[in-house]
Design a protein around this motif. Sequence first.
Motif, PDB file in Angstrom:
ATOM      1  N   PRO A 121      -1.802  -4.144  -4.226  1.00 39.36           N
ATOM      2  CA  PRO A 121      -3.044  -3.531  -3.732  1.00 39.36           C
ATOM      3  C   PRO A 121      -2.718  -2.301  -2.884  1.00 39.36           C
ATOM      4  O   PRO A 121      -1.977  -2.401  -1.901  1.00 39.36           O
ATOM      5  CB  PRO A 121      -3.681  -4.650  -2.911  1.00 39.36           C
ATOM      6  CG  PRO A 121      -2.564  -5.567  -2.565  1.00 39.36           C
ATOM      7  CD  PRO A 121      -1.577  -5.487  -3.676  1.00 39.36           C
ATOM      8  N   VAL A 122      -3.249  -1.163  -3.239  1.00 35.32           N
ATOM      9  CA  VAL A 122      -2.823   0.102  -2.648  1.00 35.32           C
ATOM     10  C   VAL A 122      -3.088   0.169  -1.140  1.00 35.32           C
ATOM     11  O   VAL A 122      -2.372   0.861  -0.404  1.00 35.32           O
ATOM     12  CB  VAL A 122      -3.496   1.281  -3.373  1.00 35.32           C
ATOM     13  CG1 VAL A 122      -5.000   1.323  -3.072  1.00 35.32           C
ATOM     14  CG2 VAL A 122      -2.829   2.604  -3.014  1.00 35.32           C
ATOM     15  N   ALA A 123      -4.087  -0.562  -0.655  1.00 33.46           N
ATOM     16  CA  ALA A 123      -4.450  -0.487   0.765  1.00 33.46           C
ATOM     17  C   ALA A 123      -3.730  -1.528   1.616  1.00 33.46           C
ATOM     18  O   ALA A 123      -3.985  -1.615   2.814  1.00 33.46           O
ATOM     19  CB  ALA A 123      -5.956  -0.646   0.932  1.00 33.46           C
ATOM     20  N   VAL A 183       1.165   2.235  -2.208  1.00 34.47           N
ATOM     21  CA  VAL A 183       1.837   2.028  -3.493  1.00 34.47           C
ATOM     22  C   VAL A 183       1.036   1.003  -4.286  1.00 34.47           C
ATOM     23  O   VAL A 183       0.780  -0.102  -3.805  1.00 34.47           O
ATOM     24  CB  VAL A 183       3.281   1.524  -3.293  1.00 34.47           C
ATOM     25  CG1 VAL A 183       3.923   1.199  -4.621  1.00 34.47           C
ATOM     26  CG2 VAL A 183       4.093   2.556  -2.536  1.00 34.47           C
ATOM     27  N   ASP A 184       0.623   1.375  -5.505  1.00 33.12           N
ATOM     28  CA  ASP A 184      -0.120   0.422  -6.331  1.00 33.12           C
ATOM     29  C   ASP A 184       0.681  -0.062  -7.527  1.00 33.12           C
ATOM     30  O   ASP A 184       0.311  -1.057  -8.160  1.00 33.12           O
ATOM     31  CB  ASP A 184      -1.450   1.016  -6.793  1.00 33.12           C
ATOM     32  CG  ASP A 184      -1.274   2.272  -7.647  1.00 33.12           C
ATOM     33  OD1 ASP A 184      -0.121   2.729  -7.823  1.00 33.12           O
ATOM     34  OD2 ASP A 184      -2.287   2.796  -8.140  1.00 33.12           O
ATOM     35  N   HIS A 185       1.787   0.621  -7.849  1.00 34.26           N
ATOM     36  CA  HIS A 185       2.600   0.198  -8.996  1.00 34.26           C
ATOM     37  C   HIS A 185       4.013   0.733  -8.825  1.00 34.26           C
ATOM     38  O   HIS A 185       4.217   1.868  -8.371  1.00 34.26           O
ATOM     39  CB  HIS A 185       1.999   0.726 -10.304  1.00 34.26           C
ATOM     40  CG  HIS A 185       2.805   0.352 -11.516  1.00 34.26           C
ATOM     41  ND1 HIS A 185       2.701  -0.874 -12.131  1.00 34.26           N
ATOM     42  CD2 HIS A 185       3.749   1.048 -12.218  1.00 34.26           C
ATOM     43  CE1 HIS A 185       3.542  -0.923 -13.160  1.00 34.26           C
ATOM     44  NE2 HIS A 185       4.180   0.231 -13.230  1.00 34.26           N
TER      45      HIS A 185
END
Length: 402
Positions: A342-344, A386-388
Amino acid sequence: MTTVAEHQAAVRALIASHWRPMTEQVPTGAALGRVLAADVTSPIDLPPFDNSQMDGYAVRAADSDGLGEASTGRSLRITGHIAAGDPIRQLEDGAAAIMTGAPLPLGADAVVPVEAVGRPGEFAAVGDAIELRAQIEPGAFVRPRGSDLAAGGVLLTAGTALGPAQLGALAASGVTTVPVRARPRVLVISTGAELAEPGEPLRPGAIYDANAVSLSAAITLAGGVALATGVYSDDPGHLRMALEAAGPVELVVTSGGVSAGAHEVVRDTLAPLGLTFDSVAVQPGGPQGLGAITVSGFPTPVLCFPGNPVSALVSFELFLRPLLRGPRPVLRLPLAASLDSPVAKHQVRRGRITADQTVELVGGPSSHLLAAYARSDALVQVPVGVDHLDAGESVEVWRIDE
């Protein structure tokens, strides 16, 4: 939403405002795993005398002056044999056979390895002679007095965790007791009406309590003294009774009952006493609480962790262990497979370091996967933003296999 760094700072400030550093003297032999509270100096030189690095012959280097390829050698008569533990003696004319670790005789300044003048392991007898064939440098194969550490030098600094090498160095210096940080007493309270004591019949809808055992073990390994109890109820009165029954402790750690839903026993009980509850941008381990209450007449800091077992252990690693034991060893390793995050939120995944020095993920990101955590030896840190990450990309990895 609070960041991980902000909550870490809040926990540090809470602990620092309530804990008063305590020191105790313990025998060196009983200090394994303890943390030094002050610098320790060596009362003696290490090593305490010049000694031989090899089995060989103690000689005066000047007796080899002029030897080289064109010379025919120089004969030295053996005037004695010196074993480890013998008293320091004066070198007579010639050379003395000497064993590894034996004290260099006064007047000698070098050692010739036994194999350089004869067959390995075969020493010339007293009265026989050896032949020097090459120039010898002063100090050759000698361990000088104080070459490891001079008397009065700092052997170990405050904050050092005492392991086998550190205890060995203390023993070699003749240090019999050391000042160490007193172990903080930590009350662990595992809460939830859904919990059952391991070993008891498991009623429908119940789960066994893992947090009391796992958090107590984590605190013990980090240098604390864990006092565990369970409050298998969502009744605030039962939690208050557990706190009132506790003796003086330096810290209370609770698990469970900290979310925003109904039947949150920790939040319902401790928020009116001044504790704050918030959501931290971390997965797992988002719901957190902290503050201070009176326990046995003393103001005592309280940390409130989520109830899911992996969330509780990750919370310990992020927020409490660094204050008890110091940070985990950190590596940067490539991922063995891709991951999503999860990016947040700062995601903490469980992993295992492979033989080829990559890190493979073990289990998914869910906070109930305790068996997967048990098969792991590392925590993979995926920062906010960072999401991936693809296989082969570098990540921060904390070793947890101690």
